[in-house]
Design an enzyme around this catalytic site. Sequence first.
Site, PDB file in Angstrom:
ATOM      1  N   ASP A 248      -8.734  13.391 -14.434  1.00 24.88           N
ATOM      2  CA  ASP A 248      -7.480  13.047 -14.825  1.00 24.88           C
ATOM      3  C   ASP A 248      -7.372  11.633 -13.950  1.00 24.88           C
ATOM      4  O   ASP A 248      -7.322  11.756 -12.749  1.00 24.88           O
ATOM      5  CB  ASP A 248      -6.483  13.880 -14.133  1.00 24.88           C
ATOM      6  N   VAL A 249      -7.233  10.582 -14.823  1.00 21.85           N
ATOM      7  CA  VAL A 249      -7.629   9.310 -14.126  1.00 21.85           C
ATOM      8  C   VAL A 249      -6.315   8.910 -13.415  1.00 21.85           C
ATOM      9  O   VAL A 249      -6.148   8.015 -12.654  1.00 21.85           O
ATOM     10  CB  VAL A 249      -7.688   8.036 -15.115  1.00 21.85           C
TER      11      VAL A 249
ATOM     12  N   ASN B 297     -11.578   3.054 -19.976  1.00 18.97           N
ATOM     13  CA  ASN B 297     -10.915   2.979 -21.324  1.00 18.97           C
ATOM     14  C   ASN B 297      -9.600   3.855 -21.776  1.00 18.97           C
ATOM     15  O   ASN B 297      -8.725   3.800 -22.519  1.00 18.97           O
ATOM     16  CB  ASN B 297     -11.977   3.360 -22.500  1.00 18.97           C
TER      17      ASN B 297
ATOM     18  N   TYR C  94       3.953  -0.212 -21.059  1.00 14.74           N
ATOM     19  CA  TYR C  94       2.484  -0.306 -21.577  1.00 14.74           C
ATOM     20  C   TYR C  94       1.822  -1.839 -21.363  1.00 14.74           C
ATOM     21  O   TYR C  94       1.018  -2.074 -21.105  1.00 14.74           O
ATOM     22  CB  TYR C  94       2.372   0.137 -23.003  1.00 14.74           C
TER      23      TYR C  94
ATOM     24  N   LYS D 102      -0.944  -3.382 -19.274  1.00 19.02           N
ATOM     25  CA  LYS D 102      -2.159  -4.154 -19.913  1.00 19.02           C
ATOM     26  C   LYS D 102      -2.293  -5.527 -19.268  1.00 19.02           C
ATOM     27  O   LYS D 102      -3.345  -5.768 -19.317  1.00 19.02           O
ATOM     28  CB  LYS D 102      -1.974  -3.876 -21.406  1.00 19.02           C
TER      29      LYS D 102
HETATM   30  P1  NAD Z   1      -6.532   7.612 -28.153  1.00 16.54           P
HETATM   31  O1  NAD Z   1      -5.425   8.481 -27.645  1.00 16.54           O
HETATM   32  O2  NAD Z   1      -7.387   8.134 -29.350  1.00 16.54           O
HETATM   33  O3  NAD Z   1      -7.610   7.816 -26.707  1.00 16.54           O
HETATM   34  C1  NAD Z   1      -7.155   7.781 -25.549  1.00 16.54           C
HETATM   35  C2  NAD Z   1      -8.193   8.769 -24.747  1.00 16.54           C
HETATM   36  O4  NAD Z   1      -7.577   8.468 -23.158  1.00 16.54           O
HETATM   37  C3  NAD Z   1      -8.099  10.048 -25.088  1.00 16.54           C
HETATM   38  O5  NAD Z   1      -9.375  10.718 -25.315  1.00 16.54           O
HETATM   39  C4  NAD Z   1      -7.189  10.803 -24.002  1.00 16.54           C
HETATM   40  O6  NAD Z   1      -7.717  12.006 -23.894  1.00 16.54           O
HETATM   41  C5  NAD Z   1      -7.668   9.857 -22.873  1.00 16.54           C
HETATM   42  N1  NAD Z   1      -6.787   9.875 -21.833  1.00 16.54           N
HETATM   43  C6  NAD Z   1      -5.453   9.933 -21.736  1.00 16.54           C
HETATM   44  N2  NAD Z   1      -4.901  10.350 -20.476  1.00 16.54           N
HETATM   45  C7  NAD Z   1      -5.909  10.537 -19.698  1.00 16.54           C
HETATM   46  C8  NAD Z   1      -5.732  11.141 -18.443  1.00 16.54           C
HETATM   47  N3  NAD Z   1      -4.810  11.088 -17.738  1.00 16.54           N
HETATM   48  N4  NAD Z   1      -6.996  11.074 -17.951  1.00 16.54           N
HETATM   49  C9  NAD Z   1      -8.387  11.011 -18.394  1.00 16.54           C
HETATM   50  N5  NAD Z   1      -8.229  10.525 -19.751  1.00 16.54           N
HETATM   51  C10 NAD Z   1      -7.052  10.362 -20.360  1.00 16.54           C
HETATM   52  O7  NAD Z   1      -6.327   5.933 -28.079  1.00 16.54           O
HETATM   53  P2  NAD Z   1      -7.141   4.924 -28.594  1.00 16.54           P
HETATM   54  O8  NAD Z   1      -6.502   4.175 -29.450  1.00 16.54           O
HETATM   55  O9  NAD Z   1      -8.544   5.129 -28.842  1.00 16.54           O
HETATM   56  O10 NAD Z   1      -7.301   3.996 -26.935  1.00 16.54           O
HETATM   57  C11 NAD Z   1      -8.170   3.926 -26.141  1.00 16.54           C
HETATM   58  C12 NAD Z   1      -7.656   2.606 -25.180  1.00 16.54           C
HETATM   59  O11 NAD Z   1      -7.820   1.446 -26.183  1.00 16.54           O
HETATM   60  C13 NAD Z   1      -6.731   2.826 -24.488  1.00 16.54           C
HETATM   61  O12 NAD Z   1      -6.722   2.046 -23.062  1.00 16.54           O
HETATM   62  C14 NAD Z   1      -5.366   1.983 -25.426  1.00 16.54           C
HETATM   63  O13 NAD Z   1      -4.442   1.717 -24.746  1.00 16.54           O
HETATM   64  C15 NAD Z   1      -6.348   0.829 -25.778  1.00 16.54           C
HETATM   65  N6  NAD Z   1      -6.017   0.219 -26.962  1.00 16.54           N
HETATM   66  C16 NAD Z   1      -5.975   0.796 -28.162  1.00 16.54           C
HETATM   67  C17 NAD Z   1      -5.242   0.167 -29.149  1.00 16.54           C
HETATM   68  C18 NAD Z   1      -5.233   0.727 -30.673  1.00 16.54           C
HETATM   69  O14 NAD Z   1      -5.003   0.064 -31.553  1.00 16.54           O
HETATM   70  N7  NAD Z   1      -5.689   1.985 -30.813  1.00 16.54           N
HETATM   71  C19 NAD Z   1      -4.880  -1.347 -29.302  1.00 16.54           C
HETATM   72  C20 NAD Z   1      -5.051  -1.854 -27.934  1.00 16.54           C
HETATM   73  C21 NAD Z   1      -5.559  -1.216 -26.806  1.00 16.54           C
END
Ligand code: NAD
Length: 278
Positions: free
Chosen positions: A80-81, A107, A173, A177
């Site tokens: 848990d980060v 990530n 958020y 970021k």
């Molecule tokens: P997602 O929800 O599919 O993946 C997020 C991952 O983080 C999941 O596997 C989840 O289990 C894990 N996670 C959440 N809370 C956690 C915790 N407390 N400890 C450990 N792991 C934890 O979302 P995604 O779209 O794949 O996002 C990945 C990254 O990309 C994130 O940082 C998100 O903010 C960023 N992001 C995504 C987008 C997009 O368009 N999808 C755009 C910009 C930034």
Amino acid sequence: MHDDLKGKTALVTGAGKKSGIGYAIAERLAACGCNIVIADLGRPPETASPVRTGTREEMETIASELGERYTVKASAVEVDVTDTASVQQMQGIVRGRCGHIHILVNNAGASFGVPADILTYDEAAWIRTVDVNLFSVFRVSRAVLPLMLGEPGVIINTASRAGKVPPLFNSAYAAAKAGVIMLTKTMAKELASRGIRVNAICPGQIRTDLEQWRFGLEASFFGGTVEEREQEMCKTIPQGRIGLPEDAAMLVAFLASEEARYITGQAINVDGGQCMEL
Ligand code: NAD
């Protein structure tokens, strides 16, 4: 493929779900010959979240599939980060299994309490959002860095377009970021002399659970269907499409490789041209 990555070890947080950006990053690095540590929550978060998290079972499946497909060492570790003790525990497990880490990808991310404007945003949800997106990068980097020092290394943080261009009703958020981008730059300055490069990627709209949930929220808030919200969004993207997790993963593999050896402290957009700043 980046041949110099062969035999390196990479730890990717938030990689325990096949639909996510973290998984695509882990897969890309494994395809380049990296040994992989899949780090994820392995259970639902304590604060209710509409986006599901990686499960223990899925993490194990991912690790065994990547290991087999690319003939690399791959394993899963729960973390848990947002919890320092859990991050320390992960570090101990990874030290025992891998010894050295060459590539750390911060990530994991999530958003709680949205949509809400600044007057109505629940304080606990605001703080939790900053914790999981920003404090986590500090926490995990500080714990893993001792496993990286002594050899050249790379840290890549997943920031967001939201850290550069303010979104509506998602202030925690966005602020988190933006913080990730500045933390990336300060870490890059501090760690350059130790041979560690630190960069951030700023995805725009990438097709994942998080993104689909956001389009759903927008549809219920502003009207229309999820598909219509997506089509509207595509009009703001010069390349005219929503990105795929692999689009972000290819950038990460490049940044991790020797081809990016003179790049540090940067926050690079991967967004089909949606954000074009000087
Ligand atoms: P997602 O929800 O599919 O993946 C997020 C991952 O983080 C999941 O596997 C989840 O289990 C894990 N996670 C959440 N809370 C956690 C915790 N407390 N400890 C450990 N792991 C934890 O979302 P995604 O779209 O794949 O996002 C990945 C990254 O990309 C994130 O940082 C998100 O903010 C960023 N992001 C995504 C987008 C997009 O368009 N999808 C755009 C910009 C930034």
